[in-house]
Design a protein around this motif. Structure first.
Motif, PDB file in Angstrom:
ATOM      1  N   PHE A 141       0.830  -1.200   0.000  1.00  7.50           N
ATOM      2  CA  PHE A 141       0.000   0.000   0.000  1.00  7.50           C
ATOM      3  C   PHE A 141       0.867   1.254   0.000  1.00  7.50           C
ATOM      4  O   PHE A 141       1.928   1.290   0.634  1.00  7.50           O
ATOM      5  CB  PHE A 141      -0.889   0.047   1.238  1.00  7.50           C
ATOM      6  N   VAL A 142       0.388   2.280  -0.650  1.00  6.16           N
ATOM      7  CA  VAL A 142       0.997   3.598  -0.530  1.00  6.16           C
ATOM      8  C   VAL A 142       0.386   4.246   0.702  1.00  6.16           C
ATOM      9  O   VAL A 142      -0.812   4.549   0.732  1.00  6.16           O
ATOM     10  CB  VAL A 142       0.734   4.453  -1.781  1.00  6.16           C
ATOM     11  N   GLY A 143       1.177   4.419   1.736  1.00  6.11           N
ATOM     12  CA  GLY A 143       0.687   4.907   3.010  1.00  6.11           C
ATOM     13  C   GLY A 143       0.427   3.767   3.976  1.00  6.11           C
ATOM     14  O   GLY A 143       0.871   2.628   3.762  1.00  6.11           O
ATOM     15  N   GLN A 144      -0.297   4.067   5.044  1.00  2.68           N
ATOM     16  CA  GLN A 144      -0.602   3.093   6.088  1.00  2.68           C
ATOM     17  C   GLN A 144      -2.113   2.865   6.133  1.00  2.68           C
ATOM     18  O   GLN A 144      -2.886   3.814   6.204  1.00  2.68           O
ATOM     19  CB  GLN A 144      -0.135   3.621   7.450  1.00  2.68           C
ATOM     20  N   PRO A 145      -2.563   1.600   6.084  1.00  2.00           N
ATOM     21  CA  PRO A 145      -4.004   1.340   6.144  1.00  2.00           C
ATOM     22  C   PRO A 145      -4.565   1.602   7.539  1.00  2.00           C
ATOM     23  O   PRO A 145      -3.973   1.212   8.541  1.00  2.00           O
ATOM     24  CB  PRO A 145      -4.114  -0.144   5.770  1.00  2.00           C
ATOM     25  N   VAL A 146      -5.713   2.253   7.598  1.00  2.00           N
ATOM     26  CA  VAL A 146      -6.376   2.508   8.877  1.00  2.00           C
ATOM     27  C   VAL A 146      -6.982   1.216   9.423  1.00  2.00           C
ATOM     28  O   VAL A 146      -7.263   1.097  10.605  1.00  2.00           O
ATOM     29  CB  VAL A 146      -7.463   3.590   8.711  1.00  2.00           C
ATOM     30  N   GLN A 147      -7.147   0.223   8.561  1.00  2.00           N
ATOM     31  CA  GLN A 147      -7.778  -1.052   8.909  1.00  2.00           C
ATOM     32  C   GLN A 147      -7.327  -1.618  10.241  1.00  2.00           C
ATOM     33  O   GLN A 147      -6.264  -1.279  10.748  1.00  2.00           O
ATOM     34  CB  GLN A 147      -7.472  -2.084   7.832  1.00  2.00           C
ATOM     35  N   GLY A 148      -8.150  -2.514  10.762  1.00  2.00           N
ATOM     36  CA  GLY A 148      -7.758  -3.251  11.961  1.00  2.00           C
ATOM     37  C   GLY A 148      -8.308  -2.678  13.240  1.00  2.00           C
ATOM     38  O   GLY A 148      -7.614  -2.711  14.253  1.00  2.00           O
ATOM     39  N   MET A 149      -9.544  -2.130  13.247  1.00  2.00           N
ATOM     40  CA  MET A 149     -10.109  -1.636  14.494  1.00  2.00           C
ATOM     41  C   MET A 149     -10.114  -2.784  15.504  1.00  2.00           C
ATOM     42  O   MET A 149     -10.807  -3.774  15.331  1.00  2.00           O
ATOM     43  CB  MET A 149     -11.533  -1.141  14.286  1.00  2.00           C
ATOM     44  N   SER A 150      -9.326  -2.631  16.564  1.00  2.00           N
ATOM     45  CA  SER A 150      -9.071  -3.777  17.433  1.00  2.00           C
ATOM     46  C   SER A 150      -9.332  -3.478  18.901  1.00  2.00           C
ATOM     47  O   SER A 150      -8.772  -4.159  19.761  1.00  2.00           O
ATOM     48  CB  SER A 150      -7.626  -4.253  17.241  1.00  2.00           C
ATOM     49  N   GLY A 151     -10.168  -2.520  19.195  1.00  2.00           N
ATOM     50  CA  GLY A 151     -10.521  -2.259  20.581  1.00  2.00           C
ATOM     51  C   GLY A 151     -11.102  -0.871  20.744  1.00  2.00           C
ATOM     52  O   GLY A 151     -10.643   0.089  20.112  1.00  2.00           O
ATOM     53  N   PHE A 152     -12.133  -0.753  21.577  1.00  2.00           N
ATOM     54  CA  PHE A 152     -12.695   0.532  21.978  1.00  2.00           C
ATOM     55  C   PHE A 152     -12.288   0.816  23.417  1.00  2.00           C
ATOM     56  O   PHE A 152     -12.346  -0.071  24.268  1.00  2.00           O
ATOM     57  CB  PHE A 152     -14.223   0.519  21.930  1.00  2.00           C
ATOM     58  N   ALA A 153     -11.900   2.063  23.697  1.00  2.00           N
ATOM     59  CA  ALA A 153     -11.705   2.480  25.083  1.00  2.00           C
ATOM     60  C   ALA A 153     -13.055   2.760  25.717  1.00  2.00           C
ATOM     61  O   ALA A 153     -13.975   3.265  25.062  1.00  2.00           O
ATOM     62  CB  ALA A 153     -10.824   3.721  25.142  1.00  2.00           C
ATOM     63  N   MET A 154     -13.179   2.439  26.996  1.00  2.00           N
ATOM     64  CA  MET A 154     -14.439   2.692  27.704  1.00  2.00           C
ATOM     65  C   MET A 154     -14.707   4.184  27.833  1.00  2.00           C
ATOM     66  O   MET A 154     -15.827   4.653  27.617  1.00  2.00           O
ATOM     67  CB  MET A 154     -14.384   2.053  29.089  1.00  2.00           C
ATOM     68  N   ASN A 155     -13.676   4.956  28.183  1.00  2.00           N
ATOM     69  CA  ASN A 155     -13.826   6.397  28.367  1.00  2.00           C
ATOM     70  C   ASN A 155     -13.662   7.126  27.038  1.00  2.00           C
ATOM     71  O   ASN A 155     -12.763   6.813  26.254  1.00  2.00           O
ATOM     72  CB  ASN A 155     -12.792   6.915  29.374  1.00  2.00           C
ATOM     73  N   ARG A 156     -14.498   8.121  26.823  1.00  2.00           N
ATOM     74  CA  ARG A 156     -14.447   8.893  25.583  1.00  2.00           C
ATOM     75  C   ARG A 156     -13.571  10.133  25.741  1.00  2.00           C
ATOM     76  O   ARG A 156     -13.235  10.540  26.848  1.00  2.00           O
ATOM     77  CB  ARG A 156     -15.854   9.323  25.166  1.00  2.00           C
ATOM     78  N   ALA A 157     -13.251  10.737  24.598  1.00  2.00           N
ATOM     79  CA  ALA A 157     -12.548  12.020  24.602  1.00  2.00           C
ATOM     80  C   ALA A 157     -13.526  13.124  25.028  1.00  2.00           C
ATOM     81  O   ALA A 157     -14.742  12.919  25.069  1.00  2.00           O
ATOM     82  CB  ALA A 157     -11.988  12.313  23.217  1.00  2.00           C
ATOM     83  N   GLU A 158     -13.008  14.304  25.333  1.00  2.00           N
ATOM     84  CA  GLU A 158     -13.840  15.404  25.817  1.00  2.00           C
ATOM     85  C   GLU A 158     -14.918  15.801  24.817  1.00  2.00           C
ATOM     86  O   GLU A 158     -15.999  16.259  25.202  1.00  2.00           O
ATOM     87  CB  GLU A 158     -12.971  16.616  26.153  1.00  2.00           C
TER      88      GLU A 158
END
Length: 454
Positions: free
Chosen positions: A90-107
């Motif tokens: 690939f040209v660049g880095q694939p965003v693929q691979g969602m491998s976990g959600f954090a329990m706490n969200r950003a502001e």
């Protein structure tokens, strides 16, 4: 804080094996929203990253390949070798691979999610950078917005072994260094559960590594075949106890105690090199003390499940766990048992894709955490037609399924909803439609009864 071995008689039936699974309650789930990030989502490395990282996936074949988009990806022989429509490198880095959600969200309400090691292994991911994101799925528009990507790096030499990019100024981490699979955010800092070590990685919100903690159980360090220092030939069960791709797939942050509950993806190996049982170990780490508590527990897999995908608390003691088999694709398009041509069917369709609700405050005499019940991601009510039919194939009218090989993200949204997402393993996984790579799908599920269960 040590958990109490309470209510053993009440939970033993649930915790102990196949017969118990038949009695476990299956709760209904209704599709309330569907959004996706396209499979072919790429980002550029930081300006000061090595030039090597600007083309990724050069080492996924039998020999080095520097020609972008020249090697077509497919699902592999065990899954029909279906083409996915995308080619490496690939040209660049694939965003693929969602491998976990954090329990706490950003502001701003966005969610933290993690990309894993790159292309599936230590040897082939040396040009895959490691990063996590802030994302905001919009279930009204069906789009997922990537707000920010944070690249992991080790400028202060905290990693206790040589990096793939050791001699570079930026010292960015790659998939040859770690396989990050789970993420939590606590007090403005990041904690990552990792598979190769397995390790717990402590970092800042801008990606700078602060510490790396090896896993300790009963006074000994747990190691895997890819842990630095484990060399071939190595005896399974003696030189290493964690199976390959069997480290921390889920790591939950417990409210109030702020303990990290790190859940292994596969069973540990005994001295004989065989799995110690059809269950997974859960170990607890105290971020305040920066040490393991010494406690460990067991999570019982359902019949047909081979691994877990994510782990997140919904209150002080109850938590969600994804359990799955290794199947991919809808069973309605399964190959016949005697099929020789598997180009238009799924030889190993998805069957066990569950979200399990557990109560960590109820542990039986053998150390098994109580399973309260589960929802079946292969049988979701879509009476309100929330599914995006531009990408959904092979589902029956009024029903929706999530037939992906690796489903690795789950979190509570509110008192009645959870959100689930897949890891699409670009360019090696399909699941929705034969001949097309899986997208990064996010689904919102109305599961009020499930979340209220005790």
């Amino acid at each position: 804080m040590k958990l109490r071995a309470l209510l053993a008689s009440a939970v033993a039936v649930v915790a102990l094996g196949g017969a118990a699974n038949a009695q476990e309650t299956t709760f209904p789930a209704k599709l309330a929203g569907h959004a996706y990030l396209p499979a072919n989502s790429m980002i550029m490395p930081p300006a000061n990253a090595p030039r090597d990282a600007w083309v990724s996936g050069k080492f996924t074949g039998k020999a080095r390949n520097d020609k972008p988009m020249s090697a077509p990806g497919d699902t592999g022989a065990a899954y029909g070798a279906h083409p996915t429509g995308y080619s490496l490198p690939f040209v660049g880095q694939p965003v693929q691979g969602m491998s976990g959600f954090a329990m706490n969200r950003a502001e701003d309400g966005s969610i933290y999610t993690l990309t894993d090691n790159g292309f599936g292994g230590k040897a082939n991911s040396g040009d895959a950078l490691l990063f996590f994101h802030r994302m905001k799925p919009d279930f009204d528009t069906g789009k997922v917005e990537r707000l920010d990507t944070i690249f992991l790096r080790d400028p202060d030499n905290k990693v206790p072994f040589r990096l793939a990019y050791e001699g570079t100024d930026g010292r960015y981490l790659t998939g040859a260094d770690f396989d990050p699979e789970s993420i939590q955010v606590l007090n403005g800092e990041v904690w990552i559960g990792e598979e190769f070590g397995p390790y717990v990685i402590h970092a800042t919100l801008d990606g700078r590594v602060l510490s790396v903690y090896p896993t300790m159980l009963d006074g000994k360090q747990l190691r895997g075949p890819d842990t630095p220092g484990v060399s071939v030939p190595a005896a399974a069960g003696k030189d290493f106890q964690v199976q390959r791709s069997g480290g921390y797939e889920g790591m939950a942050l417990q409210p109030n105690t702020n303990l990290l509950w790190a859940l292994l993806e596969k069973p540990l190996l005994g001295e004989d090199g065989q799995p110690e049982g059809a269950y997974l170990r859960v170990l607890t780490f105290d971020p305040a003390k920066k040490d393991w508590t010494g406690d460990s527990y067991k999570f019982k897999l359902a019949d047909g499940a081979t691994a877990i995908g994510d782990f997140n608390f919904i209150d002080d003691t109850r938590a969600l766990v994804i359990e799955r088999d290794n199947g991919e694709g809808n069973v309605s398009v399964a190959c016949a048992a005697d099929a020789t041509d598997k180009s238009a069917c799924y030889p190993n369709p998805a069957k066990v894709k569950n979200i399990v609700l557990v109560d960590t405050a109820q542990v039986d005499g053998e150390g098994f955490i109580r399973r309260i019940g589960h929802i079946d991601l292969m049988n979701i009510d879509d009476a309100d037609n929330k599914a995006d039919m531009s990408i959904v194939k092979n589902d029956e009218s009024g029903r929706f399924s999530f037939p992906f090989f690796t489903i690795e993200d789950v979190m509570r949204v509110d008192d009645t909803h959870i959100m689930v997402a897949n890891d699409n393993n670009l360019p090696f996984s399909g699941g929705r439609e034969i001949g097309k790579a899986a997208n990064n799908e996010f689904i919102l599920l109305d599961v009020a009864d499930f979340l209220a269960a005790k």
